[in-house]
Design a protein around this motif. Structure first.
Motif, PDB file in Angstrom:
ATOM      1  N   ARG A  25       0.905  -1.157   0.139  1.00  8.32           N
ATOM      2  CA  ARG A  25      -0.065  -0.179   0.039  1.00  8.32           C
ATOM      3  C   ARG A  25       0.855   1.236   0.002  1.00  8.32           C
ATOM      4  N   SER A  26       1.910   1.357   0.502  1.00  7.12           N
ATOM      5  CA  SER A  26       2.796   2.386   0.907  1.00  7.12           C
ATOM      6  C   SER A  26       4.067   2.303  -0.168  1.00  7.12           C
ATOM      7  N   CYS A  27       4.023   1.554  -1.168  1.00  6.71           N
ATOM      8  CA  CYS A  27       4.943   1.422  -2.147  1.00  6.71           C
ATOM      9  C   CYS A  27       4.928   2.126  -3.469  1.00  6.71           C
ATOM     10  N   SER A  28       5.951   2.919  -3.854  1.00  2.00           N
ATOM     11  CA  SER A  28       5.903   3.537  -5.197  1.00  2.00           C
ATOM     12  C   SER A  28       6.062   2.477  -6.019  1.00  2.00           C
ATOM     13  N   HIS A  29       6.093   2.711  -7.619  1.00  3.21           N
ATOM     14  CA  HIS A  29       6.105   1.589  -8.473  1.00  3.21           C
ATOM     15  C   HIS A  29       7.659   1.215  -8.695  1.00  3.21           C
ATOM     16  N   THR A  30       8.711   2.058  -8.379  1.00  2.00           N
ATOM     17  CA  THR A  30       9.950   1.895  -8.371  1.00  2.00           C
ATOM     18  C   THR A  30      10.179   1.064  -7.133  1.00  2.00           C
ATOM     19  N   GLN A  31       9.871   1.148  -5.980  1.00  3.82           N
ATOM     20  CA  GLN A  31       9.935   0.163  -4.729  1.00  3.82           C
ATOM     21  C   GLN A  31       9.516  -1.022  -4.826  1.00  3.82           C
ATOM     22  N   LEU A  32       8.219  -1.245  -5.644  1.00  6.72           N
ATOM     23  CA  LEU A  32       7.884  -2.612  -5.953  1.00  6.72           C
ATOM     24  C   LEU A  32       8.663  -3.365  -6.844  1.00  6.72           C
ATOM     25  N   ALA A  33       8.916  -2.333  -8.005  1.00  7.74           N
ATOM     26  CA  ALA A  33       9.989  -3.203  -8.994  1.00  7.74           C
ATOM     27  C   ALA A  33      11.399  -3.842  -8.266  1.00  7.74           C
ATOM     28  N   ARG A  34      11.907  -3.233  -7.374  1.00 11.96           N
ATOM     29  CA  ARG A  34      12.942  -3.819  -6.410  1.00 11.96           C
ATOM     30  C   ARG A  34      12.461  -5.007  -5.617  1.00 11.96           C
ATOM     31  N   LYS A  35      11.299  -4.810  -5.038  1.00 17.00           N
ATOM     32  CA  LYS A  35      10.865  -5.973  -4.264  1.00 17.00           C
ATOM     33  C   LYS A  35      10.716  -7.156  -5.044  1.00 17.00           C
ATOM     34  N   LEU A  36      10.188  -6.924  -6.271  1.00 17.72           N
ATOM     35  CA  LEU A  36       9.857  -8.019  -7.225  1.00 17.72           C
ATOM     36  C   LEU A  36      11.199  -8.814  -7.632  1.00 17.72           C
ATOM     37  N   LYS A  37      12.158  -7.939  -7.967  1.00 15.95           N
ATOM     38  CA  LYS A  37      13.439  -8.681  -8.209  1.00 15.95           C
ATOM     39  C   LYS A  37      14.072  -9.233  -7.188  1.00 15.95           C
ATOM     40  N   ARG A  38      13.838  -8.918  -5.783  1.00 19.83           N
ATOM     41  CA  ARG A  38      14.399  -9.389  -4.858  1.00 19.83           C
ATOM     42  C   ARG A  38      13.619 -10.892  -4.576  1.00 19.83           C
ATOM     43  N   SER A  39      12.589 -11.070  -4.956  1.00 23.15           N
ATOM     44  CA  SER A  39      11.846 -12.331  -4.805  1.00 23.15           C
ATOM     45  C   SER A  39      12.377 -13.655  -5.292  1.00 23.15           C
ATOM     46  N   GLY A  40      13.313 -13.514  -6.162  1.00 26.11           N
ATOM     47  CA  GLY A  40      14.046 -14.758  -6.864  1.00 26.11           C
ATOM     48  C   GLY A  40      13.073 -15.489  -7.872  1.00 26.11           C
ATOM     49  N   SER A  41      13.076 -16.694  -7.484  1.00 29.38           N
ATOM     50  CA  SER A  41      12.357 -17.284  -8.863  1.00 29.38           C
ATOM     51  C   SER A  41      11.056 -17.823  -8.176  1.00 29.38           C
ATOM     52  N   LYS A  42      10.490 -17.569  -6.950  1.00 30.76           N
ATOM     53  CA  LYS A  42       9.251 -17.843  -6.466  1.00 30.76           C
ATOM     54  C   LYS A  42       8.396 -16.519  -5.707  1.00 30.76           C
ATOM     55  N   MET A  43       7.385 -16.290  -5.994  1.00 28.68           N
ATOM     56  CA  MET A  43       6.759 -15.097  -5.038  1.00 28.68           C
ATOM     57  C   MET A  43       5.176 -15.413  -4.954  1.00 28.68           C
ATOM     58  N   THR A  44       4.754 -14.800  -3.887  1.00 30.98           N
ATOM     59  CA  THR A  44       3.404 -15.275  -3.445  1.00 30.98           C
ATOM     60  C   THR A  44       2.738 -13.639  -3.408  1.00 30.98           C
ATOM     61  N   LEU A  45       1.524 -13.739  -4.368  1.00 32.44           N
ATOM     62  CA  LEU A  45       0.912 -12.568  -4.285  1.00 32.44           C
ATOM     63  C   LEU A  45      -0.408 -12.382  -3.885  1.00 32.44           C
ATOM     64  N   LEU A  46      -0.837 -11.461  -3.104  1.00 31.79           N
ATOM     65  CA  LEU A  46      -2.545 -11.421  -2.493  1.00 31.79           C
ATOM     66  C   LEU A  46      -3.026 -10.300  -3.403  1.00 31.79           C
ATOM     67  N   VAL A  47      -4.184 -10.877  -4.177  1.00 28.32           N
ATOM     68  CA  VAL A  47      -4.870  -9.957  -5.162  1.00 28.32           C
ATOM     69  C   VAL A  47      -6.307  -9.982  -4.733  1.00 28.32           C
ATOM     70  N   ALA A  48      -6.965  -8.894  -5.337  1.00 33.19           N
ATOM     71  CA  ALA A  48      -8.453  -8.664  -5.410  1.00 33.19           C
ATOM     72  C   ALA A  48      -8.953  -8.182  -6.547  1.00 33.19           C
ATOM     73  N   SER A  49     -10.077  -8.605  -6.857  1.00 28.61           N
ATOM     74  CA  SER A  49     -10.703  -8.071  -8.069  1.00 28.61           C
ATOM     75  C   SER A  49     -11.161  -6.723  -7.817  1.00 28.61           C
ATOM     76  N   SER A  50     -11.858  -6.041  -8.742  1.00 26.27           N
ATOM     77  CA  SER A  50     -12.061  -4.833  -8.458  1.00 26.27           C
ATOM     78  C   SER A  50     -13.242  -4.642  -7.601  1.00 26.27           C
ATOM     79  N   ALA A  51     -14.253  -5.539  -7.910  1.00 23.12           N
ATOM     80  CA  ALA A  51     -15.752  -5.459  -7.055  1.00 23.12           C
ATOM     81  C   ALA A  51     -15.287  -6.134  -5.671  1.00 23.12           C
ATOM     82  N   ALA A  52     -14.228  -6.982  -5.442  1.00 19.60           N
ATOM     83  CA  ALA A  52     -13.767  -7.267  -4.056  1.00 19.60           C
ATOM     84  C   ALA A  52     -13.156  -6.022  -3.416  1.00 19.60           C
TER      85      ALA A  52
END
Length: 420
Positions: A205-232
C-alpha cells in the motif's frame, strides 16, 4: 415487526400491526397481512475482528433448541465484538467469505478457531433472519458474490513470471496486474485485471512503482501475491475493512493440508510421533519412521509431515503428551491433518496457519465436540475459547482461566517421542 404467540398456523406469514384511528388510542385494531416481498428485512452486516494473541473475540456462538441458525450470544461488555458492533441474537451467516448457515455448529466453531487472530464475520439481526426463513428466502443470496481476495504462488520459468504491473503515475499502492496467457502467473491462478495488495506477505500500500519493482526482483524464482478483483476491493473499501491474506481464497496454492484416516491394525498405525523445534523456533509435533505397508503409509503419511489436528481438532497449544492422549482417545482409529515440510515453511513465511484454508470434503470422518453448557448454569461474560479437549463452543465465565502445561526444557523435548 413481531410474531404473535398462538397464531402459528401459517408459518409463512409475517404479522404486521396496523393502528386503526377509529377505534381510539386505547383500543387499536390488529390486522394481519403477509409480508411476501421481504422489503422489511435488514441487510447483512460485516465485521473484521482482529485481536491480540492474549485476547478473545468477546462473544459466544450458540446452537439453541427452538432457535434456528448460529446465534451470537453473551457479547462481552467492552470487548472486541461489542466495540465492532456485534449484537446479542445476531445470526452468523459467513466466516471469512464462506457461507456457514447450513453447516454443523461444531464445524463453524472450528472455522472461527482456524482463523487465528483475525476473522471476517457476516451476520444478520435475529428478527430479519427469522423473517427471511419464514419467507423461504435463500440467505446466501443476501450476501455479495465471492469477495475473497486470492492468494497465488507463482514460480518463474525461462520466460519470466508471466505478468506485468501498471498504475497511475506518481500514485503509491495502486497496482493492477496484466497476466500473459498460458504463462506461470495464469497457471498459478492469478486473474488478469486484479489489484495487487500484498507481495510475499507484506503490504504494498505504501510502495511506489520503483520500490515495488525492487521488491519483485528480490523475490528470486518464486513469489506469493495477494490480489483482489475490482468488485472485492470496492466491497472492502465501502465497509472500511482491510483486506489481508487471512481472508483469501487459497485454493490455487500448491501447498495443501492432507487428511489421513487410519484404522489400527495389530502392528499399530505404523509411525513415530516426535516433538521437535521448527525452523521458526516454535515447537511442533512431527511424524517419522513411517512403516511400509501399515495404515499410516497407506493413508499417505510422509516422513517429516507436521501434525496439525487430531480427529478434527487442532493441536495448537498442546504439548507432546496431550497430543499422544488425543491420538489414543479412540482405540481403533484416528484421523489426522498434516502438512509436508514445504507447505509448512510456506505458511510460516506468510504468518498464517494452514488449517485456516483447509476445506473438509469428507465431513463424515473425524469428530465434532458438542456445545457445552455454561458451568453450573451461572451467568457471566463469555467468549469463544479453547478448552482442554480442543476447540469447541464454550460458555466460559470471564474470570475463568484454562491451565497450560509448563514448557519442557530443551533436553526433555529431545526425548519426547511415541510409536503408534
Amino acid at each position: 415487526m413481531k410474531q404473535m404467540k398462538g397464531l402459528e398456523g401459517d408459518t409463512k406469514s409475517i404479522l404486521k400491526f396496523e393502528f386503526n384511528p377509529k377505534d381510539g388510542i386505547d383500543n387499536p385494531a390488529l390486522s394481519l397481512a403477509e409480508d411476501t416481498d421481504g422489503k422489511g428485512l435488514g441487510e447483512p452486516r460485516f465485521y473484521l475482528l482482529s485481536k491480540g494473541s492474549a485476547e478473545t473475540f468477546g462473544f459466544c456462538l450458540h446452537k439453541e433448541l427452538g432457535c434456528r441458525g448460529h446465534v451470537i450470544r453473551q457479547v462481552e461488555l467492552g470487548g472486541l465484538a461489542q466495540r465492532r458492533g456485534l449484537q446479542d441474537g445476531d445470526r452468523l451467516l459467513q466466516v471469512n467469505g464462506h457461507f456457514v448457515d447450513h453447516m454443523e455448529h461444531c464445524k463453524v466453531v472450528e472455522k472461527i478457531k482456524a482463523s487465528g487472530n483475525q476473522v471476517l464475520l457476516a451476520v444478520l439481526d435475529g428478527g430479519s433472519y427469522e423473517a427471511a426463513k419464514a419467507l423461504g428466502r435463500d440467505l446466501s443470496q443476501m450476501l455479495p458474490g465471492d469477495i475473497r481476495p486470492r492468494l497465488c504462488h507463482v514460480t518463474r520459468d525461462k520466460s519470466g513470471f508471466g505478468f506485468s504491473i501498471s498504475g497511475p503515475e506518481g500514485a503509491k499502492g495502486t497496482f493492477q496486474l496484466s497476466v500473459r496467457r498460458d504463462g506461470p502467473a495464469e497457471r498459478a491462478g492469478l486473474p488478469s485485471g486484479s489489484w495487487l495488495l500484498e507481495l510475499n506477505g507484506a503490504s504494498v500500500r505504501s510502495c511506489s512503482h520503483t520500490q515495488l519493482a525492487r521488491k519483485l526482483k528480490r523475490s528470486g524464482s518464486k513469489m506469493t501475491l495477494l490480489v483482489a478483483s475490482s468488485a472485492a476491493e470496492e466491497f472492502y473499501r465501502l465497509w472500511g475493512l482491510r483486506v489481508t491474506a487471512a481472508l483469501a481464497d487459497a485454493s490455487w496454492l500448491p501447498f495443501k493440508v492432507r487428511k489421513l484416516h487410519m484404522v489400527k491394525e495389530p502392528e499399530g498405525y505404523g509411525f513415530l510421533l516426535k516433538e521437535e523445534k521448527c525452523s521458526s523456533g516454535a515447537i511442533g509435533q512431527f511424524l517419522w519412521e513411517v512403516d511400509a505397508g501399515l495404515p499410516a503409509e497407506r493413508a499417505g503419511m510422509k516422513e517429516g509431515d507436521r501434525l496439525l489436528a487430531v480427529n478434527g481438532k487442532s493441536i495448537e497449544g498442546l504439548d507432546h503428551q496431550q497430543t499422544v492422549l488425543r491420538i489414543r482417545a479412540h482405540a481403533d482409529q484416528v484421523t489426522l491433518l498434516v502438512i509436508d515440510p514445504a507447505g509448512d515453511e510456506f505458511y510460516r513465511s506468510i504468518g498464517l496457519s494452514p488449517l485456516q484454508f483447509f476445506e473438509d470434503s469428507d465431513p463424515a470422518s473425524g469428530s465434532c465436540a458438542p456445545s457445552l453448557p455454561s458451568p453450573n448454569g451461572s451467568p457471566g461474560l463469555c467468549h469463544l475459547d479453547v478448552g482442554p479437549e480442543g476447540p469447541g463452543s464454550w460458555l466460559t465465565t470471564a474470570p475463568a482461566t484454562i491451565g497450560v502445561a509448563q514448557s519442557l526444557r530443551p533436553e526433555e523435548r529431545r526425548r519426547l517421542h511415541q510409536a503408534f
